[in-house]
Design a protein around this motif. Structure first.
Motif, PDB file in Angstrom:
ATOM      1  N   LEU A 116       0.832  -1.211   0.000  1.00 30.21           N
ATOM      2  CA  LEU A 116       0.000   0.000   0.000  1.00 30.21           C
ATOM      3  C   LEU A 116       0.861   1.252   0.000  1.00 30.21           C
ATOM      4  O   LEU A 116       0.525   2.250  -0.648  1.00 30.21           O
ATOM      5  CB  LEU A 116      -0.936   0.003   1.207  1.00 30.21           C
ATOM      6  CG  LEU A 116      -2.065  -1.011   1.174  1.00 30.21           C
ATOM      7  CD1 LEU A 116      -2.840  -1.001   2.494  1.00 30.21           C
ATOM      8  CD2 LEU A 116      -3.005  -0.742   0.009  1.00 30.21           C
ATOM      9  N   ILE A 117       1.971   1.213   0.696  1.00 27.98           N
ATOM     10  CA  ILE A 117       2.852   2.386   0.756  1.00 27.98           C
ATOM     11  C   ILE A 117       3.513   2.645  -0.594  1.00 27.98           C
ATOM     12  O   ILE A 117       3.563   3.788  -1.058  1.00 27.98           O
ATOM     13  CB  ILE A 117       3.886   2.227   1.893  1.00 27.98           C
ATOM     14  CG1 ILE A 117       3.146   2.266   3.240  1.00 27.98           C
ATOM     15  CG2 ILE A 117       4.968   3.297   1.816  1.00 27.98           C
ATOM     16  CD1 ILE A 117       3.985   1.932   4.446  1.00 27.98           C
ATOM     17  N   LEU A 118       3.966   1.599  -1.256  1.00 29.96           N
ATOM     18  CA  LEU A 118       4.540   1.775  -2.595  1.00 29.96           C
ATOM     19  C   LEU A 118       3.468   2.280  -3.562  1.00 29.96           C
ATOM     20  O   LEU A 118       3.730   3.183  -4.367  1.00 29.96           O
ATOM     21  CB  LEU A 118       5.150   0.472  -3.096  1.00 29.96           C
ATOM     22  CG  LEU A 118       5.820   0.515  -4.472  1.00 29.96           C
ATOM     23  CD1 LEU A 118       6.878   1.600  -4.563  1.00 29.96           C
ATOM     24  CD2 LEU A 118       6.418  -0.849  -4.799  1.00 29.96           C
ATOM     25  N   ALA A 119       2.269   1.743  -3.467  1.00 34.75           N
ATOM     26  CA  ALA A 119       1.162   2.213  -4.320  1.00 34.75           C
ATOM     27  C   ALA A 119       0.881   3.688  -4.074  1.00 34.75           C
ATOM     28  O   ALA A 119       0.602   4.441  -5.009  1.00 34.75           O
ATOM     29  CB  ALA A 119      -0.091   1.375  -4.056  1.00 34.75           C
ATOM     30  N   GLU A 120       0.988   4.123  -2.829  1.00 34.90           N
ATOM     31  CA  GLU A 120       0.805   5.536  -2.506  1.00 34.90           C
ATOM     32  C   GLU A 120       1.838   6.390  -3.225  1.00 34.90           C
ATOM     33  O   GLU A 120       1.530   7.462  -3.743  1.00 34.90           O
ATOM     34  CB  GLU A 120       0.921   5.734  -0.988  1.00 34.90           C
ATOM     35  CG  GLU A 120       0.804   7.176  -0.551  1.00 34.90           C
ATOM     36  CD  GLU A 120       1.095   7.370   0.934  1.00 34.90           C
ATOM     37  OE1 GLU A 120       1.421   8.517   1.300  1.00 34.90           O
ATOM     38  OE2 GLU A 120       1.007   6.404   1.718  1.00 34.90           O
ATOM     39  N   GLY A 121       3.067   5.906  -3.283  1.00 35.96           N
ATOM     40  CA  GLY A 121       4.114   6.645  -3.992  1.00 35.96           C
ATOM     41  C   GLY A 121       3.788   6.824  -5.457  1.00 35.96           C
ATOM     42  O   GLY A 121       3.890   7.924  -5.996  1.00 35.96           O
ATOM     43  N   PHE A 122       3.343   5.753  -6.111  1.00 32.42           N
ATOM     44  CA  PHE A 122       2.969   5.856  -7.522  1.00 32.42           C
ATOM     45  C   PHE A 122       1.762   6.775  -7.710  1.00 32.42           C
ATOM     46  O   PHE A 122       1.689   7.526  -8.673  1.00 32.42           O
ATOM     47  CB  PHE A 122       2.678   4.476  -8.116  1.00 32.42           C
ATOM     48  CG  PHE A 122       3.901   3.655  -8.367  1.00 32.42           C
ATOM     49  CD1 PHE A 122       4.855   4.060  -9.287  1.00 32.42           C
ATOM     50  CD2 PHE A 122       4.113   2.467  -7.679  1.00 32.42           C
ATOM     51  CE1 PHE A 122       5.993   3.297  -9.531  1.00 32.42           C
ATOM     52  CE2 PHE A 122       5.250   1.695  -7.913  1.00 32.42           C
ATOM     53  CZ  PHE A 122       6.190   2.117  -8.841  1.00 32.42           C
ATOM     54  N   ALA A 123       0.826   6.731  -6.775  1.00 27.53           N
ATOM     55  CA  ALA A 123      -0.394   7.541  -6.890  1.00 27.53           C
ATOM     56  C   ALA A 123      -0.106   9.037  -6.787  1.00 27.53           C
ATOM     57  O   ALA A 123      -0.863   9.846  -7.313  1.00 27.53           O
ATOM     58  CB  ALA A 123      -1.394   7.132  -5.806  1.00 27.53           C
ATOM     59  N   ARG A 124       0.972   9.408  -6.159  1.00 28.89           N
ATOM     60  CA  ARG A 124       1.314  10.831  -6.027  1.00 28.89           C
ATOM     61  C   ARG A 124       1.659  11.458  -7.373  1.00 28.89           C
ATOM     62  O   ARG A 124       1.578  12.660  -7.538  1.00 28.89           O
ATOM     63  CB  ARG A 124       2.487  11.015  -5.065  1.00 28.89           C
ATOM     64  CG  ARG A 124       2.125  10.732  -3.626  1.00 28.89           C
ATOM     65  CD  ARG A 124       3.295  10.996  -2.717  1.00 28.89           C
ATOM     66  NE  ARG A 124       2.964  10.692  -1.338  1.00 28.89           N
ATOM     67  CZ  ARG A 124       3.796  10.912  -0.327  1.00 28.89           C
ATOM     68  NH1 ARG A 124       4.998  11.432  -0.549  1.00 28.89           N
ATOM     69  NH2 ARG A 124       3.440  10.604   0.896  1.00 28.89           N
ATOM     70  N   GLY A 125       2.116  10.630  -8.306  1.00 32.12           N
ATOM     71  CA  GLY A 125       2.343  11.114  -9.666  1.00 32.12           C
ATOM     72  C   GLY A 125       3.624  11.887  -9.878  1.00 32.12           C
ATOM     73  O   GLY A 125       3.732  12.646 -10.836  1.00 32.12           O
ATOM     74  N   ASN A 126       4.594  11.749  -8.993  1.00 29.21           N
ATOM     75  CA  ASN A 126       5.868  12.429  -9.203  1.00 29.21           C
ATOM     76  C   ASN A 126       7.015  11.532  -8.759  1.00 29.21           C
ATOM     77  O   ASN A 126       6.801  10.415  -8.307  1.00 29.21           O
ATOM     78  CB  ASN A 126       5.900  13.775  -8.453  1.00 29.21           C
ATOM     79  CG  ASN A 126       5.592  13.614  -6.969  1.00 29.21           C
ATOM     80  OD1 ASN A 126       5.684  12.531  -6.408  1.00 29.21           O
ATOM     81  ND2 ASN A 126       5.234  14.708  -6.334  1.00 29.21           N
ATOM     82  N   GLU A 127       8.228  12.023  -8.909  1.00 33.20           N
ATOM     83  CA  GLU A 127       9.393  11.259  -8.483  1.00 33.20           C
ATOM     84  C   GLU A 127       9.309  10.976  -6.985  1.00 33.20           C
ATOM     85  O   GLU A 127       8.848  11.822  -6.219  1.00 33.20           O
ATOM     86  CB  GLU A 127      10.666  12.053  -8.742  1.00 33.20           C
ATOM     87  CG  GLU A 127      10.953  12.275 -10.195  1.00 33.20           C
ATOM     88  CD  GLU A 127      12.320  12.925 -10.427  1.00 33.20           C
ATOM     89  OE1 GLU A 127      13.044  13.214  -9.450  1.00 33.20           O
ATOM     90  OE2 GLU A 127      12.666  13.137 -11.591  1.00 33.20           O
ATOM     91  N   PHE A 128       9.770   9.782  -6.585  1.00 34.29           N
ATOM     92  CA  PHE A 128       9.775   9.455  -5.166  1.00 34.29           C
ATOM     93  C   PHE A 128      10.771   8.351  -4.887  1.00 34.29           C
ATOM     94  O   PHE A 128      11.261   7.682  -5.797  1.00 34.29           O
ATOM     95  CB  PHE A 128       8.374   9.062  -4.687  1.00 34.29           C
ATOM     96  CG  PHE A 128       7.885   7.719  -5.172  1.00 34.29           C
ATOM     97  CD1 PHE A 128       7.972   6.590  -4.362  1.00 34.29           C
ATOM     98  CD2 PHE A 128       7.330   7.580  -6.444  1.00 34.29           C
ATOM     99  CE1 PHE A 128       7.526   5.353  -4.807  1.00 34.29           C
ATOM    100  CE2 PHE A 128       6.876   6.346  -6.893  1.00 34.29           C
ATOM    101  CZ  PHE A 128       6.973   5.231  -6.078  1.00 34.29           C
TER     102      PHE A 128
END
Length: 134
Positions: A107-119
């Motif tokens: 879920l945390i990795l999915a949150e990173g992708f959902a933000r839509g920017n570099e992370f």
């Protein structure tokens, strides 16, 4: 230690940064983001740990080896007592516009992708068996 993971918006600051104030600010950002994901049930690791860092980037290119040390230092006293507990490091970067498949998405990795920017996705887990090299 149970798995501890968190994300930080990128781009990261290199250990080789000429502007030391920028590096110091980056470490503070990493620590603040880690603390957001830390739960009161978690315990600071006292044993050996493995650190996994993945930088998902758009255009900024940074040597992957220069990403590790500031992050490693920033989470001392939270994820582990001292950075000499880190016996294994997996550092990698992936272009967000590239083709790759993510297995076992958290879920945390999915949150990173959902933000839509570099992370950056950072994971601290128990170190592998020190008497076996694979």
């Amino acid at each position: 230690m149970a798995r501890f993971e968190f994300i930080v918006d990128g781009p990261p600051v290199s250990q080789q940064a000429r502007r030391r104030a920028l590096l110091k600010a980056w470490k503070i950002t990493v620590r603040q983001e880690a603390e957001k994901y830390w739960s009161s049930e978690q315990k600071t690791a006292t044993g050996l740990v493995k650190l996994q860092i993945t930088y998902f980037y758009d255009s900024v290119k940074i040597d992957v080896d220069n990403i590790v040390k500031p992050i490693q230092d920033a989470i001392i006293g939270l994820a582990y007592v001292d950075d000499d507990q880190v016996t294994d490091v997996l550092a990698r970067k992936r272009n967000l516009s590239g083709n790759f498949k993510v297995e076992n998405m958290t879920l945390i990795l999915a949150e990173g992708f959902a933000r839509g920017n570099e992370f950056l996705h950072i994971v601290v887990i128990d170190a592998p068996d020190q008497e076996v090299l694979t």
